[in-house]
Enzyme design. Structure first.
Site, PDB file in Angstrom:
ATOM      1  N   GLY A 285       0.880  -1.280   0.044  1.00  0.00           N
ATOM      2  CA  GLY A 285       0.078   0.017   0.056  1.00  0.00           C
ATOM      3  C   GLY A 285       0.796   1.217  -0.123  1.00  0.00           C
ATOM      4  N   THR A 286       1.917   1.367   0.488  1.00  0.00           N
ATOM      5  CA  THR A 286       2.966   2.529   0.738  1.00  0.00           C
ATOM      6  C   THR A 286       3.380   2.747  -0.493  1.00  0.00           C
ATOM      7  OG1 THR A 286       3.385   2.105   2.949  1.00  0.00           O
ATOM      8  CG2 THR A 286       4.983   3.332   1.644  1.00  0.00           C
TER       9      THR A 286
ATOM     10  N   HIS B 298      -1.504  -7.572   2.551  1.00  0.00           N
ATOM     11  CA  HIS B 298      -1.396  -8.461   3.900  1.00  0.00           C
ATOM     12  C   HIS B 298      -2.559  -7.719   4.904  1.00  0.00           C
ATOM     13  CE1 HIS B 298       0.319  -5.152   6.390  1.00  0.00           C
ATOM     14  NE2 HIS B 298       0.580  -4.339   5.318  1.00  0.00           N
TER      15      HIS B 298
ATOM     16  N   THR C  29      11.345  -6.985 -12.058  1.00  0.00           N
ATOM     17  CA  THR C  29      10.741  -8.484 -12.262  1.00  0.00           C
ATOM     18  C   THR C  29       9.731  -8.797 -11.162  1.00  0.00           C
ATOM     19  OG1 THR C  29      12.654  -9.218 -13.120  1.00  0.00           O
ATOM     20  CG2 THR C  29      11.132 -10.969 -12.315  1.00  0.00           C
TER      21      THR C  29
ATOM     22  N   CYS D 229       6.345   6.859  19.769  1.00  0.00           N
ATOM     23  CA  CYS D 229       7.446   7.032  20.574  1.00  0.00           C
ATOM     24  C   CYS D 229       8.754   7.375  19.821  1.00  0.00           C
ATOM     25  CB  CYS D 229       7.673   5.919  21.590  1.00  0.00           C
ATOM     26  SG  CYS D 229       9.181   6.079  22.663  1.00  0.00           S
TER      27      CYS D 229
ATOM     28  N   SER E 226      -3.749  -3.088  -0.305  1.00  0.00           N
ATOM     29  CA  SER E 226      -2.692  -3.992   0.126  1.00  0.00           C
ATOM     30  C   SER E 226      -3.002  -5.323   0.479  1.00  0.00           C
ATOM     31  CB  SER E 226      -2.142  -3.104   1.478  1.00  0.00           C
ATOM     32  OG  SER E 226      -1.012  -4.119   2.004  1.00  0.00           O
TER      33      SER E 226
END
Length: 384
Positions: A71-72, A200, A236, A328, A198
């Site tokens: 997705g990124t 996953h 590829t 963080c 995406s």
């Protein structure tokens, strides 16, 4: 007892996807760009997966699907692929609650001289089409608004927003990573030009994603080389991961009719069990939200004794996985930028938590998580 409630972060790869990946790795492992039999077997696997993914979002033409590493990359290809069409900086509009995969490339464009407008959201995290209409300029070339907000679950009025953008000749992109496979998507009805998904997030393997590109829309590729994926994504292809992505897309679409109502029932049950806890308030739209998604913030968060991140650690010790919205950096907690954009105080924005459910989640899981979370909050309160 272990309970996983972080399906918005990633989902376990389903056995059917693993099986097809193993088959491809042992039998269809050729380079799909090669003309010989080995290459053509791999190419056939690729095109089947392309058809499966296109079907998930009701894209009429499978060739409108460009496979990426996730997705990124799909988001970056959408943003930068449009931006690189122009020699001079133009104007781009995003929402103030975008995932970093949109916010960061747009921040880079801003450093390069692009004019950027970040649309405000209301207290539920929702963008107004009226605000978009006001923000559009003659040099606005792209609007990108996330479909389902990953931290607070709010669903955006994508069809209305896309219609506003396209009526002003601006392209419209949406990051649909959290929505695909959980709610029906029809790219033609939505009237979007670009849409990211995406693998996953839908029980496929990590390392695969796709960008839907409406026929006729031009992009400049991020990667240059062999010209794979219609010259939009050279390199590829990882045929086995794409094959697993395709199988996952096909199966999640088949199951959506029964799985989505089941998830909504679990979502509402968990909200009901947690809503009356003092100091714990729901975030995002209550019902117009992702079907698997529950989120709260701790109004009395202080960053040390009580924070979203501390709750994640405490629940992890009890065998329960959830996530926090605060981040963080160098040992110092930073408040959730999403909650800040929604008008929450910095103190409250340190206490964002998210619980997301999936295929393996049961009512017993939800009930136990509620019991454990109440006990942890009570223990923390007693020590304060």
């Amino acid at each position: 007892m272990q309970i996983y409630l972080d399906y918005s972060a990633t989902t376990p790869t389903r056995p059917e996807a693993i099986a097809v990946m193993q088959e491809v790795l042992t039998q269809q492992w050729g380079n799909p760009s090669s003309l010989h039999e080995w290459g053509q077997r791999a190419a056939t696997v690729m095109e089947q997966a392309r058809t499966q993914v296109a079907s998930l979002i009701n894209a009429p033409n499978p060739e409108s699907i460009v496979f990426t590493s996730g997705g990124t990359e799909a988001n970056n290809l959408a943003i930068m692929g449009v931006a690189h069409l122009y020699y001079k900086p133009q104007h781009i509009i995003i929402s103030s609650v975008e995932h970093s995969a949109i916010a960061e490339p747009v921040r880079l464009l801003e450093l390069w001289g692009w004019q950027v407008t970040k649309l405000p959201v209301d207290a539920k995290g929702r963008v107004s089409p009226i605000d978009l209409k006001v923000a559009l300029q003659s040099n606005t070339v792209l609007v990108s608004v996330i479909y389902g907000q990953s931290e607070v679950g709010t669903i955006q009025p994508i069809e209305d927003l896309a219609n506003v953008a396209r009526s002003h000749n601006a392209l419209f992109h949406t990051d649909a990573v959290q929505v695909a496979g959980r709610l029906p998507i029809d790219v033609s009805k939505l009237n979007v030009d670009l849409l990211s998904i995406s693998s996953h997030k839908i029980y496929g393997p990590q390392g695969a994603g796709a960008l839907y590109i409406r026929p006729g829309v031009e992009l400049v590729p991020l990667l240059r080389g062999g010209g794979q994926e219609r010259r939009l994504r050279s390199g590829t292809e990882a045929v086995h991961t794409i094959a697993g992505f395709g199988v996952a897309a096909e199966l999640v679409k088949q199951e959506m009719l029964t799985e989505t109502p089941r998830l909504i029932k679990l979502r509402d049950r968990l909200f009901a069990l947690l809503t009356n806890i003092p100091g714990l308030i729901p975030t995002g739209e209550r019902f117009n939200r992702l079907p698997h998604h529950v989120s709260f913030c701790l109004v009395n968060a202080d960053g040390e004794k009580l924070s979203g991140k501390r709750l994640v650690r405490q629940l992890n010790l009890a065998g329960i996985a959830i996530s926090a919205g605060s981040a963080c950096h160098s040992g110092k907690l930073s408040p959730s930028p999403i909650l800040l954009a929604m008008g929450y105080s910095e103190k409250a924005a340190l206490g964002s938590i998210r619980m997301t459910m999936g295929r393996d989640t049961t009512e017993a899981d939800v009930d136990w998580v509620a019991i454990v979370l109440k006990q942890i909050l009570a223990t923390i309160a007693d020590k304060s």
